[in-house]
Design a protein around this motif. Structure first.
Motif, PDB file in Angstrom:
ATOM      1  N   GLY A 318       0.784  -1.230   0.000  1.00  0.00           N
ATOM      2  CA  GLY A 318       0.000   0.000   0.000  1.00  0.00           C
ATOM      3  C   GLY A 318       0.812   1.274   0.000  1.00  0.00           C
ATOM      4  N   ILE A 319       2.127   1.185  -0.116  1.00  0.00           N
ATOM      5  CA  ILE A 319       2.966   2.386  -0.136  1.00  0.00           C
ATOM      6  C   ILE A 319       3.006   3.003  -1.538  1.00  0.00           C
ATOM      7  CG2 ILE A 319       5.303   3.267   0.222  1.00  0.00           C
ATOM      8  CD1 ILE A 319       3.887   2.585   2.782  1.00  0.00           C
ATOM      9  N   GLY A 320       2.957   2.158  -2.562  1.00  0.00           N
ATOM     10  CA  GLY A 320       2.966   2.665  -3.938  1.00  0.00           C
ATOM     11  C   GLY A 320       4.335   2.687  -4.583  1.00  0.00           C
ATOM     12  N   ASN A 321       5.374   2.473  -3.786  1.00  0.00           N
ATOM     13  CA  ASN A 321       6.712   2.415  -4.376  1.00  0.00           C
ATOM     14  C   ASN A 321       7.506   1.301  -3.699  1.00  0.00           C
ATOM     15  OD1 ASN A 321       7.787   3.586  -1.901  1.00  0.00           O
ATOM     16  ND2 ASN A 321       7.076   5.554  -2.670  1.00  0.00           N
ATOM     17  N   ALA A 322       8.610   0.965  -4.297  1.00  0.00           N
ATOM     18  CA  ALA A 322       9.435  -0.118  -3.786  1.00  0.00           C
ATOM     19  C   ALA A 322      10.898   0.225  -4.002  1.00  0.00           C
ATOM     20  CB  ALA A 322       9.080  -1.427  -4.489  1.00  0.00           C
ATOM     21  N   LYS A 323      11.734  -0.347  -3.160  1.00  0.00           N
ATOM     22  CA  LYS A 323      13.173  -0.172  -3.330  1.00  0.00           C
ATOM     23  C   LYS A 323      13.715  -1.324  -4.154  1.00  0.00           C
ATOM     24  CE  LYS A 323      14.699   2.537   0.649  1.00  0.00           C
ATOM     25  NZ  LYS A 323      15.534   2.546   1.861  1.00  0.00           N
ATOM     26  N   GLU A 324      14.467  -0.989  -5.191  1.00  0.00           N
ATOM     27  CA  GLU A 324      15.108  -2.037  -5.974  1.00  0.00           C
ATOM     28  C   GLU A 324      16.502  -1.579  -6.369  1.00  0.00           C
ATOM     29  OE1 GLU A 324      13.445  -1.143 -10.453  1.00  0.00           O
ATOM     30  OE2 GLU A 324      12.385  -2.615  -9.222  1.00  0.00           O
ATOM     31  N   VAL A 325      17.367  -2.541  -6.586  1.00  0.00           N
ATOM     32  CA  VAL A 325      18.748  -2.227  -6.938  1.00  0.00           C
ATOM     33  C   VAL A 325      18.772  -1.547  -8.305  1.00  0.00           C
ATOM     34  CG1 VAL A 325      21.037  -3.177  -7.364  1.00  0.00           C
ATOM     35  CG2 VAL A 325      19.596  -4.165  -5.578  1.00  0.00           C
ATOM     36  N   ASP A 326      19.472  -0.424  -8.377  1.00  0.00           N
ATOM     37  CA  ASP A 326      19.550   0.369  -9.601  1.00  0.00           C
ATOM     38  C   ASP A 326      20.844   0.029 -10.344  1.00  0.00           C
ATOM     39  OD1 ASP A 326      19.662   2.253 -11.594  1.00  0.00           O
ATOM     40  OD2 ASP A 326      19.129   3.952 -10.316  1.00  0.00           O
ATOM     41  N   PRO A 327      20.765  -0.513 -11.562  1.00  0.00           N
ATOM     42  CA  PRO A 327      21.989  -0.837 -12.308  1.00  0.00           C
ATOM     43  C   PRO A 327      22.923   0.355 -12.479  1.00  0.00           C
ATOM     44  CG  PRO A 327      20.058  -1.798 -13.369  1.00  0.00           C
ATOM     45  CD  PRO A 327      19.550  -0.902 -12.288  1.00  0.00           C
ATOM     46  N   ASP A 328      22.365   1.561 -12.590  1.00  0.00           N
ATOM     47  CA  ASP A 328      23.206   2.749 -12.764  1.00  0.00           C
ATOM     48  C   ASP A 328      24.021   3.058 -11.514  1.00  0.00           C
ATOM     49  OD1 ASP A 328      22.309   3.100 -15.336  1.00  0.00           O
ATOM     50  OD2 ASP A 328      20.679   4.441 -14.767  1.00  0.00           O
ATOM     51  N   LEU A 329      23.536   2.612 -10.359  1.00  0.00           N
ATOM     52  CA  LEU A 329      24.290   2.814  -9.130  1.00  0.00           C
ATOM     53  C   LEU A 329      25.290   1.690  -8.908  1.00  0.00           C
ATOM     54  CD1 LEU A 329      21.451   4.033  -6.718  1.00  0.00           C
ATOM     55  CD2 LEU A 329      23.019   5.394  -8.106  1.00  0.00           C
ATOM     56  N   VAL A 330      24.989   0.519  -9.410  1.00  0.00           N
ATOM     57  CA  VAL A 330      25.912  -0.619  -9.284  1.00  0.00           C
ATOM     58  C   VAL A 330      27.112  -0.427 -10.209  1.00  0.00           C
ATOM     59  CG1 VAL A 330      26.162  -3.098  -9.658  1.00  0.00           C
ATOM     60  CG2 VAL A 330      24.101  -2.206  -8.573  1.00  0.00           C
ATOM     61  N   VAL A 331      26.840   0.020 -11.445  1.00  0.00           N
ATOM     62  CA  VAL A 331      27.903   0.305 -12.415  1.00  0.00           C
ATOM     63  C   VAL A 331      27.843   1.796 -12.730  1.00  0.00           C
ATOM     64  CG1 VAL A 331      28.825  -0.155 -14.710  1.00  0.00           C
ATOM     65  CG2 VAL A 331      27.799  -2.007 -13.389  1.00  0.00           C
ATOM     66  N   GLN A 332      28.735   2.551 -12.107  1.00  0.00           N
ATOM     67  CA  GLN A 332      28.700   4.005 -12.277  1.00  0.00           C
ATOM     68  C   GLN A 332      29.700   4.492 -13.321  1.00  0.00           C
ATOM     69  OE1 GLN A 332      28.988   5.930  -8.424  1.00  0.00           O
ATOM     70  NE2 GLN A 332      27.596   4.454  -7.471  1.00  0.00           N
ATOM     71  N   ASP A 333      30.704   3.696 -13.613  1.00  0.00           N
ATOM     72  CA  ASP A 333      31.715   4.081 -14.606  1.00  0.00           C
ATOM     73  C   ASP A 333      32.061   2.848 -15.440  1.00  0.00           C
ATOM     74  OD1 ASP A 333      33.770   5.039 -16.127  1.00  0.00           O
ATOM     75  OD2 ASP A 333      35.081   5.587 -14.440  1.00  0.00           O
TER      76      ASP A 333
END
Length: 996
Positions: A318-333
């Motif tokens: 019922g929150i409407g959002n979820a936390k998920e691993v972001d590929p852009d944060l895992v591989v930044q360069d």
């Protein structure tokens, strides 16, 4: 006692000086004056506090046991007092489950509407579903034109693989000979269908073939009940030649299986029912989709509550959002080698090294290869895992170990560990590489699929929640025309309440808000106007309403609607006491009480009282001087030239921003304006600030608003956001601690003779650690009393009397004052007291410069308004070393400021820009806007009607544009613009600043 007035006698709360004042009852009164002159002390701390205290005293002794004792305000008497309601700027809620719809109770009425007249549909196929008894089904059939041919069937097999030879034998033994298999008719006594057991098939038993006739009710009823028993509560009705325009109200069926394709080509024999124009309808005794086999839960009001497990999306609860691993944060360069490219994994750790080495061998690549040079499918395999087995090898003391299994992927590994770990540190570390995203299951709507599939007039409740107030009001106007007579009867009162509440929200200028917007994202002004709309809807009479600057955050165009609402409350027979600086509000008020003559201890008196004209004519009123034009905030004689380039935002699309490009000239004073809800805060906070935080500081914890790029930030050294969020969340935090003044003060006290004799160090004079503080209140000076169903109140600590410290600490004095005395000093007073100490004096001067000379050094941060908190932050920023290449972002810094204090604030902002810094301000106050070098006006309207750049340029250039609401109101304040504005008959244009 006079019935015409609320009479306050001998008020001495805070800085009030034995004040006597008469407030007209059933009138609209404004309390105004310089910041810190005693406005809130009179309106809230005296009049409202006494009203609240009397209400609690009127309760039974048993109820008062749960509420505690409230101290009487420092006032001799308050007579003629009505029941009092305070509508202040506190945020509506910090709970992410609270939305505009829930805090206004609109969602409760929507839930009731959809539970009572909503039509359930299948969440999979979208077909209408319903539950009907056998008698209701018979009635539907008898509604068909007399003589209509119908087959009454029991669907005993639905989309199942098999040849069903045994089932056909059982049917024959039970007396059934006719069936339809995949839509094709068969007589089982003469011909058995030859089915491929590898395909799905549907088998319908023909229970009866009838002609619709009222005389045949008994036969039809028996056949319907038989079919329901055979098929587990499902009836299929086939009309071989349906009359034109006929509707049965069930679910339209479909043919499936390997024979279905040939069904339409059946011969036109005795049972040529398979013709393309036949109608097949299914009925169910249960609330279920007969085609998808999905049971629909019973529709109740709680089915539409995202705070209940019966309605909340199970994925996001019922929150409407979820936390998920972001590929852009895992591989930044991506230019880094494979072994070092994954930010959460260190190649130095043996487990991660083994995983990466084994995967590299599997794909025949080197761990030293740059990640960007790998094939896309190899990159995906490292990130998201493999389906095929990978050989993992590692060396132990017993030799080489080998294991073959799929690789879970770096992202899969992080997601699994985030769920399984018991370590807070590990979870916090993983969350650094996670982003808050819209829940993929419910798309941010918060509700279960079955709840989202209930429709009223073809619209789901989630669609209504995503509408703005204005759009929702238009949607519900005339909705009765789309309902049946029964539904209209049920929904009449519900729709009346929904339209009334939406109308009240529109009246107070909140028509741009969407119903699903989180309450925690609302500004103080928006929260206050929501509560105001709720009070208007309550229809109370004879109440005293005390309001705190309700015009905050409102554009001049929207202010008239707010004032109409306030006058409507008054006309009901209520008394309004409004703390306000807005000129238009004072013009519309019945009476004005002007406090002064100065701030803090130089205030606390009534310098003028009467209607607008009487205050204007007063010689003692600074407010009257500004209203009459005897004093004014001048227009700059020259604007700064944009010579240092610009900071450019490309393709901003967050929320309602319409893919706009915006250029902010550097080393200038820039104002972002526009009507409420036009996208100003989205542009500054979500796109600009968060975008720069990500670009300049590699801050992965922020998620910038959707945009293409930000150009030109190389010319900026640092970004400082100075918003209206609290400087602290407990009474321990105060202006002295936040600005660093208190550190210097404690050092002075530690250097005194008595402190040295007793061995007291600097820490002894901190109220945050044990030793010198009062342990009864923990150094807070106050004790919280929980009021249960009322808001909590703080009362002075009985042990220390609010001083925060124990007696031994208070024995130490500096120039005759204790550490508690210093905290009780106002900034202006402390500036004189510490005149000989340059470190303290410089910081106090900054607080004075931003208009906070009246504020106590130890005033708890929980009691500061949003505007005051922002100016404390501004003073703290001014105390830092200035490089001349700083971008300052401020959100409505004039909040709560009298024009005299606003003038001083504008001088500070000019000082920042003169030093080469860039100052960007969101603002509605036109006296500040006219001082800007560059104006960016968003609009043209709020919500979906906004998000575009309406005008840019100097204030004079914007004022000449008819399309700009801001520009039209600016005309009245600019001497170089010879165009009439909406209020040109009320005020002469300001003169340019003189040399002094």
């Amino acid at each position: 006692m006079s019935k015409d007035y609320i009479e306050v006698r001998g008020a001495e709360e805070h800085n009030l000086k034995d004040l006597d004042v008469r407030i007209p009852r059933e009138e609209f009164s404004v309390v105004t004056g310089l910041s810190g002159s005693g406005k809130s002390s009179l309106a809230f701390e005296t009049v409202y506090a006494e009203g609240q205290r009397r209400y609690i005293e009127s309760l039974s002794a048993y109820a008062r046991n749960f509420l505690g004792q409230m101290d009487k305000p420092q006032v001799e008497s308050v007579e003629g007092l009505s029941p009092a309601i305070s509508i202040d700027q506190k945020n509506a809620a910090n709970n992410p489950r609270s939305t505009v719809g829930t805090v206004t109770e609109l969602h409760d009425y929507l839930r009731l509407l959809y539970a009572r007249v909503g039509t359930p549909h299948c969440p999979e196929c979208g077909r209408e579903v319903g539950e009907q008894s056998a008698s209701q089904m018979v009635s539907r059939l008898l509604d068909l034109p007399e003589g209509t041919k119908a087959k009454l069937c029991a669907p005993v097999v639905r989309d199942q693989k098999g040849a069903f030879e045994d089932r056909f034998d059982d049917l024959v033994s039970e007396g059934y000979s006719r069936v339809e298999v995949d839509g094709e008719p068969y007589d089982l006594t003469m011909d058995r269908p030859d089915l491929d057991e590898n395909y799905d098939h549907t088998v319908d038993v023909v229970v009866d073939r009838v002609k619709i006739d009222p005389e045949a009710r008994s036969r039809i009823t028996d056949s319907v009940e038989t079919a329901l028993n055979e098929a587990g509560g499902v009836l299929k009705v086939i009309l071989p030649d349906p009359p034109e325009g006929v509707e049965l109200g069930g679910s339209t069926a479909r043919s499936t299986g390997d024979l279905a394709a040939n069904a339409d080509a059946a011969d036109d024999a005795d049972d040529a029912d398979s013709a393309p124009d036949r109608l097949v309808v299914e009925f169910s005794e249960a609330l279920a989709c007969t085609h998808c086999g999905i049971d629909i839960p019973e529709i109740e009001t709680r089915s539409f509550s995202f705070n209940s497990p019966h309605g909340a999306c199970p994925e996001c609860e019922g929150i409407g959002n979820a936390k998920e691993v972001d590929p852009d944060l895992v591989v930044q360069d991506e230019s880094k080698p494979l072994k070092n490219v994954f930010e959460p994994w260190s190649y130095n750790r043996s487990y991660y090294r083994r995983q990466l080495d084994s995967m590299a061998r599997h794909f025949g690549v080197s761990v030293d290869t740059p990640f960007e040079d790998l094939a896309p499918e190899v990159q995906d395999a490292f990130l998201f895992g493999t389906t095929e087995d990978v050989l993992f090898e590692w060396t132990t003391k017993n030799g080489v170990r080998r294991k073959e299994q799929p690789f879970e992927g770096v992202i899969g590994n992080l997601e699994r560990r985030h769920v399984e770990t018991d370590s807070d540190n590990t979870r916090d570390h993983i969350e650094e590489f996670m982003a808050v995203t819209t829940c993929p299951e419910c798309d941010g709507t918060r509700l279960k699929p079955a709840s989202r599939a209930v429709l009223v007039d073809g619209t789901a409740i989630t669609e209504v929640n995503r509408m703005s107030i204005a759009d929702a009001l238009a949607h519900f106007e005339g909705l009765e025309d789309a309902l049946t007579e029964r539904e209209r009867t049920i929904a009449e009162e519900i729709l009346k309440e929904i339209r009334a509440r939406l109308g009240f929200m529109e009246e107070v200028g909140l028509d741009y808000l969407t119903l699903d917007r989180e309450a925690s994202t609302l500004s103080g002004g928006e929260s206050q106007r929501i509560r105001l709309a709720t009070q208007v809807g309550s229809g109370l009479v004879g109440v005293l309403y005390v309001l705190d600057e309700p015009s905050i955050g409102l554009h001049q165009r929207d202010n008239d609607r707010l004032l109409d609402t306030l006058e409507g409350l008054r006309d009901l027979g209520n008394t309004l006491l409004v703390v306000e600086h807005d000129e238009e509000t004072m013009r519309r008020a019945d009476s004005i009480i002007d406090m002064g003559p100065g701030p803090g201890r130089r205030g606390g008196e009534v310098v003028a009282q009467g209607d607008f004209d009487e205050v204007v004519e007063s010689d003692d009123s600074i407010t009257g001087d500004y209203l009459a034009g005897r004093r004014e905030i001048p227009v700059p004689e020259e604007r700064r030239d944009p010579e240092d380039g610009a900071l450019t935002i490309r393709g901003a699309r967050q929320h309602n921003l319409a893919d706009v490009d915006v250029s902010l000239p550097l080393s200038q004073f820039v104002a972002i304006t526009g009507v409420s809800g036009s996208g100003k805060s989205t542009l500054m906070h979500d796109v600009l600030y968060k975008g720069l935080a990500r670009e300049m500081n590699d801050n992965t914890s922020v998620d910038p608003g959707d945009h293409d790029a930000i150009e030109g930030f190389d010319a900026i050294e640092t970004v400082r956001l100075i918003d209206q969020s609290p400087i602290g969340r407990t009474p321990r935090s105060n202006p002295a601690t936040y600005t660093g003044v208190f550190d210097h003060v404690r050092e002075l006290f530690a250097e005194t003779k008595l402190a040295n004799q007793r061995g007291y160090e600097k820490g002894r004079f901190s109220f945050n650690v044990k030793g010198g503080r009062c342990e009864e209140c923990g150094g807070q000076g106050t004790v919280k009393i929980e009021m249960n169903f009322l808001s909590d109140v703080y009362v002075p600590c009985e042990e220390c009397g609010g001083a925060r410290y124990n007696d031994e600490t208070l024995d130490v004095t500096y120039k005759g004052a204790t550490i508690a005395d210093v905290l009780d000093m106002e900034v202006d007073e402390a500036l004189d007291f510490f005149e000989a100490n340059p470190g303290i004096r410089r910081r106090l001067e900054l607080l004075q410069d931003v208009g906070l000379g009246y504020m106590q050094l130890g005033q708890p941060s929980t009691t500061l308004s949003g505007g005051e908190a922002q100016r404390v932050k501004l003073a703290e920023e001014l105390g830092k070393k200035d490089s001349g290449e700083t971008l300052y972002l401020l959100d409505e810094p004039t909040t709560g400021l009298h024009p005299e204090d606003e003038r001083r604030l504008i001088e500070v902002l000019h000082r920042l820009a003169d030093a080469g810094n860039t100052v960007v301000v969101i603002e509605h106050e036109l006296d500040l806007v006219k001082n800007a070098d560059h104006v960016i006006d968003l609009g043209p309207e709020g919500g979906e009607g906004g998000g575009e750049v309406v005008a840019t340029g100097t204030p004079e250039e914007v004022a000449k544009l008819d399309d700009s609401h801001t520009g039209r109101y600016l005309r009245d304040l600019l001497p170089d613009v010879d165009l009439a504005g909406p209020r040109s008959d009320r005020r002469k244009p300001a003169k340019a600043a003189s040399d002094d």
